[in-house]
Structure formats: C-alpha cells, structure tokens
Design an enzyme around this catalytic site. Sequence first.
Site, PDB file in Angstrom:
ATOM      1  N   HIS A  14       0.854  -1.191   0.000  1.00  0.00           N
ATOM      2  CA  HIS A  14       0.000   0.000   0.000  1.00  0.00           C
ATOM      3  C   HIS A  14       0.886   1.235   0.000  1.00  0.00           C
ATOM      4  O   HIS A  14       2.111   1.143   0.065  1.00  0.00           O
ATOM      5  CB  HIS A  14      -0.962  -0.003   1.203  1.00  0.00           C
ATOM      6  CG  HIS A  14      -0.325   0.285   2.525  1.00  0.00           C
ATOM      7  ND1 HIS A  14      -0.979   0.949   3.531  1.00  0.00           N
ATOM      8  CD2 HIS A  14       0.902  -0.002   3.034  1.00  0.00           C
ATOM      9  CE1 HIS A  14      -0.195   1.054   4.587  1.00  0.00           C
ATOM     10  NE2 HIS A  14       0.948   0.474   4.310  1.00  0.00           N
ATOM     11  N   HIS A  41       4.018  -4.918   3.622  1.00  0.00           N
ATOM     12  CA  HIS A  41       4.045  -5.387   5.011  1.00  0.00           C
ATOM     13  C   HIS A  41       3.706  -6.868   5.050  1.00  0.00           C
ATOM     14  O   HIS A  41       2.972  -7.373   4.196  1.00  0.00           O
ATOM     15  CB  HIS A  41       3.021  -4.640   5.873  1.00  0.00           C
ATOM     16  CG  HIS A  41       3.305  -3.190   6.029  1.00  0.00           C
ATOM     17  ND1 HIS A  41       4.296  -2.706   6.853  1.00  0.00           N
ATOM     18  CD2 HIS A  41       2.736  -2.100   5.453  1.00  0.00           C
ATOM     19  CE1 HIS A  41       4.318  -1.389   6.781  1.00  0.00           C
ATOM     20  NE2 HIS A  41       3.383  -0.990   5.937  1.00  0.00           N
ATOM     21  N   ASP A  79      -4.474 -10.799   0.531  1.00  0.00           N
ATOM     22  CA  ASP A  79      -3.152 -11.406   0.467  1.00  0.00           C
ATOM     23  C   ASP A  79      -2.507 -11.219  -0.905  1.00  0.00           C
ATOM     24  O   ASP A  79      -3.113 -11.508  -1.932  1.00  0.00           O
ATOM     25  CB  ASP A  79      -3.231 -12.899   0.798  1.00  0.00           C
ATOM     26  CG  ASP A  79      -1.860 -13.523   0.991  1.00  0.00           C
ATOM     27  OD1 ASP A  79      -0.940 -12.826   1.460  1.00  0.00           O
ATOM     28  OD2 ASP A  79      -1.712 -14.723   0.670  1.00  0.00           O
ATOM     29  N   HIS A  80      -1.284 -10.708  -0.885  1.00  0.00           N
ATOM     30  CA  HIS A  80      -0.517 -10.406  -2.095  1.00  0.00           C
ATOM     31  C   HIS A  80      -1.272  -9.449  -3.021  1.00  0.00           C
ATOM     32  O   HIS A  80      -1.233  -9.579  -4.235  1.00  0.00           O
ATOM     33  CB  HIS A  80      -0.108 -11.692  -2.829  1.00  0.00           C
ATOM     34  CG  HIS A  80       0.970 -12.420  -2.102  1.00  0.00           C
ATOM     35  ND1 HIS A  80       0.707 -13.275  -1.073  1.00  0.00           N
ATOM     36  CD2 HIS A  80       2.315 -12.392  -2.254  1.00  0.00           C
ATOM     37  CE1 HIS A  80       1.847 -13.759  -0.617  1.00  0.00           C
ATOM     38  NE2 HIS A  80       2.841 -13.236  -1.305  1.00  0.00           N
ATOM     39  N   GLU A 125       1.002  -4.530  11.778  1.00  0.00           N
ATOM     40  CA  GLU A 125       1.622  -4.050  10.540  1.00  0.00           C
ATOM     41  C   GLU A 125       3.119  -4.370  10.555  1.00  0.00           C
ATOM     42  O   GLU A 125       3.690  -4.714   9.527  1.00  0.00           O
ATOM     43  CB  GLU A 125       1.408  -2.547  10.414  1.00  0.00           C
ATOM     44  CG  GLU A 125       2.003  -1.931   9.182  1.00  0.00           C
ATOM     45  CD  GLU A 125       1.773  -0.443   9.112  1.00  0.00           C
ATOM     46  OE1 GLU A 125       0.723  -0.047   8.584  1.00  0.00           O
ATOM     47  OE2 GLU A 125       2.636   0.317   9.602  1.00  0.00           O
TER      48      GLU A 125
END
Length: 136
Positions: A14, A41, A79-80, A125
Amino acid sequence: MVYLTRLEHFNAAHKLYNPKWSKEKNEEMFGPCANENWHGHNFDLFVTIKGEPDADTGFLMDVKKLKVIIKEHVIAKVDHKNLNLDVAFLADKMCSTENLAIGIWNQLTPHLPANVQLHCIKLYETPRIYVEYYGD
C-alpha cells in the site's frame, strides 16, 4: 463468556497518500510510506470471537469453520494485493492499518454464527506497530 482467537497472516502493499494534498505535504505527513512505488508489510491478523460454548460440543465455534470464514472473506481479498488498488472494501479510504482493521471487522461480522460475536481485530503491521478494533 469465552474468547477464542485465530491467527492468520498475509502480505500486502500500500501507500499512504492523500490525493487532496500536494506531494510535499504527503511526504511530510507520511514520510517513506507515501512512496510512489508503494511499500509492503507482512501482516499478522488476530481475530477474536466471544460467546458461550455449545453444551453438546464444548466449542464456542468450530475453528475450522472460523478459518474458512476468515480466509474467504478477508485473506483471499488482501493477500498479495495492493490495498489501494485491489481491495474493494478499502475503495475511497486512506489505506491505513486503522482503516484496514475496520474493513476486516466489517467483512467478517455478517458471516459469523448467531451465537458468536466478533470481539476484536488485532492487526500487526510490523512487530512493533499494531491496531486493535473492537467495533463501533
């Protein structure tokens, strides 16, 4: 009242960037997290539910079913992925860990059995930064 927690893990990218602000203001506020090329992350997600154990099974909830709900309604969506671009439940929101935790709560709540309540979303995170969300 019994509390049960399931841990899941996902990876996502992100950037923190407010399009209403100048590049300079974004960099001042968010530092390297405003990097135009994104950053990633390795998130740890703790989902805690609460309720009373079933008299027949002794379970608050079948943990295999909880795993499926989390994987289907959260992990498969994040995810990913690029949280800013790929995740519908974050559309038009700042992609902060705080907003991600709230979004995860909203993704899970409708899919839990009637006898179970979502108690907490704890989202790491980094090993030193996490968010806890307990609902509205």
